[in-house]
Design an enzyme around this catalytic site. Structure first.
Site, short mmCIF file in Angstrom:
data_model
loop_
_atom_site.label_atom_id
_atom_site.label_comp_id
_atom_site.label_asym_id
_atom_site.label_seq_id
_atom_site.Cartn_x
_atom_site.Cartn_y
_atom_site.Cartn_z
N HIS B 40 0.83 -1.21 0.00
CA HIS B 40 0.00 0.00 0.00
C HIS B 40 0.86 1.26 0.00
CE1 HIS B 40 -3.71 -2.25 0.62
NE2 HIS B 40 -4.35 -1.11 0.39
N LYS B 105 -9.95 -7.35 8.36
CA LYS B 105 -10.56 -7.64 9.67
C LYS B 105 -10.34 -6.47 10.59
CE LYS B 105 -6.55 -10.03 11.67
NZ LYS B 105 -6.09 -9.46 12.94
#
Lengths: 280, 186
Positions: B40, B105
């Site tokens: 990222h 999550k």
């Protein structure tokens, strides 16, 4: 004096790395089955059922139950009548990790430096805690510690005046702030007392206890039961989506401490509580 | 899980995302891309410099995962989600670039939730620690960028009925808040 060739240690460590990651302990499995039965949230119940199914797939196919196969953490108790030969015991443990993580198709998650962040590509070095004990045996405990739950852990140098109520508030606050991040249902390991580093270490060590086991000291057994009930009233539930099952166990390990101090460490463990031990 | 599951296929359109409300269980098929912290950072750095990403993010889903190595004969090893809050710093820029969803999550930030509303996108939860189960829905895996990052490399996954739950929807809904409110006894 008993001589132990460190080369004898390598295959044992290799096997522990694989077995811990493939086979969920019976104590964790039965705690999950029990939680699934009692969970009120239908979403939570479904998640617990999938987690149980996951452990069965991992066992049957011999694949890791979680892709985060962990930091390799060891607690090694060395009998004082043991003399290691054939090289360094630390090197032997790391070689076992190297072989276990390569041959077992386990993920390599360790960076050689925390700031420069380059993967060592063999999951070494391990974190190893050594202890000298009486006798001529060596006990090696391996724990695969995942990063997600480790990140939700915290140590606080509290004041003696904060007392046990302060400890409870801190633990509950830590669990509340963690929410779904550490993959609940979790196991909460608490270290209390000692010095800064001792406190964190005993919190980690407490996570090795069998789920369902009672603390030998009735005072701490009662405190563990009270905290477990309170943690499960928060409502975080499986994966943080709400429910009754936030923790499967709360474990506390205490250590004598300084008159000025009241250190409390909370080490969070996810439901993939993986550890194995071997005695040589 | 007991409730009815909705099948969706990537790339996602606004019409499909609008149907996904929090608590909806979905089975995702098609192509999804993997990325976690290090990838990222590289991708948002590229966006900042006006350079192309390893894949066109328009309508796509990124799965926050660093899979275990594949055993012989398998496309991938265990592949459950990693914790999403670490991507709070990067996901807004990816959503601005056209991404329609993330799978992970744990909670994400208010800023991410606002961006999901702005771009009609959503955040899905996959079960943390169910990597062996989830891997069964991944049929193909190919590293397409940043091979040097090892488990953090960007992979193109072909998935069939990948199980997830809509956790932040495009209406600002947050299943974590709703769920905990319902079951709290404090």
């Amino acid at each position: 004096m008993r001589e132990i060739d460190v080369n004898e240690v390598i295959p044992k460590v290799r096997q522990m790395c694989m077995d811990a990651n493939y086979f969920l302990g019976d104590d964790v499995k039965s705690a999950l089955v029990n939680a699934e039965k009692n969970e009120e949230s239908p979403v939570g119940k479904g998640i617990l059922s999938d987690i149980i199914k996951n452990s069965e797939i991992a066992r049957d196919q011999q694949v890791p139950m979680c892709q985060d196969t962990g930091f390799a953490v060891f607690f090694v108790e060395i009998g004082q009548d043991v003399h290691f030969t054939g090289g360094s015991i630390t090197d032997a443990i790391n070689e076992g990790v190297r072989q276990g993580y390569a041959d077992g198709y386990l993920r390599k998650s360790i960076l050689g430096d925390p700031i420069q962040r380059v993967n060592t590509k063999d999951n070494t070095p391990a974190v190893i805690h050594y202890d000298i004990v009486p006798g001529n045996k060596v006990k090696i405990i391996f724990a695969a510690k995942g990063g997600g739950s480790e990140n939700m852990s915290e140590i606080r140098m509290m004041k003696p005046s904060d007392g046990v109520e302060g400890l409870k508030d801190f633990v509950l606050d830590r669990v509340r702030r963690s929410g779904g991040n550490p993959c609940p249902p979790i196991i909460v390991g608490i270290g209390v007392g000692g010095t800064f580093e001792k406190c964190a270490q005993i919190a980690k060590k407490s996570l090795l206890r069998e789920i369902g086991s009672k603390h030998p000291d009735p005072y701490y057994a009662a405190l563990e039961a009270e905290l477990l009930e309170k943690v499960n009233k928060i409502g975080i539930g499986p994966q943080g989506l709400g429910g009754r099952t936030t923790a499967l166990a709360v474990f506390i390990e205490a250590h004598p401490c300084h008159i000025a101090s009241f250190p409390v460490a909370v080490n969070i463990q996810c439901h993939a509580a993986r550890h194995k031990e071997v005695i040589i | 899980m007991s409730e009815e599951k909705i099948k969706i296929t990537t790339p996602l359109t606004d019409d499909v995302v609008r149907k996904l409300k929090i608590g909806t269980q979905v089975l995702i098929s098609g192509t999804i891309y993997t990325g976690r912290d290090a990838a990222h950072k590289k991708m948002t750095d590229a966006l900042g410099k006006g350079e192309p990403l390893p894949f066109d993010p328009k309508g796509q889903i990124i799965y926050f995962v660093g899979p275990a190595p594949a055993k012989p004969g398998k496309p991938i090893g265990s592949a459950g989600p990693t914790t999403s809050y670490r991507m709070n710093a990067y996901s807004p820029a990816m959503l601005d670039a056209g991404l329609k969803g993330m799978i992970g999550k744990g909670q994400m930030s208010e800023e991410v939730r606002d961006k999901l509303k702005e771009h009609i996108a959503c955040y899905f939860l996959a079960i943390g620690g169910a990597g062996a189960l989830i891997a069964k829905s991944i049929k193909e895996a190919e590293i397409i960028a940043y091979d040097d990052l090892g488990p953090e490399a960007v992979r193109k996954l072909t998935v069939e009925d990948f199980p997830a739950i809509v956790t932040f929807d495009c209406y600002g809904g947050n299943l974590f808040e709703e769920g905990v409110r319902q079951y709290s006894r404090e």
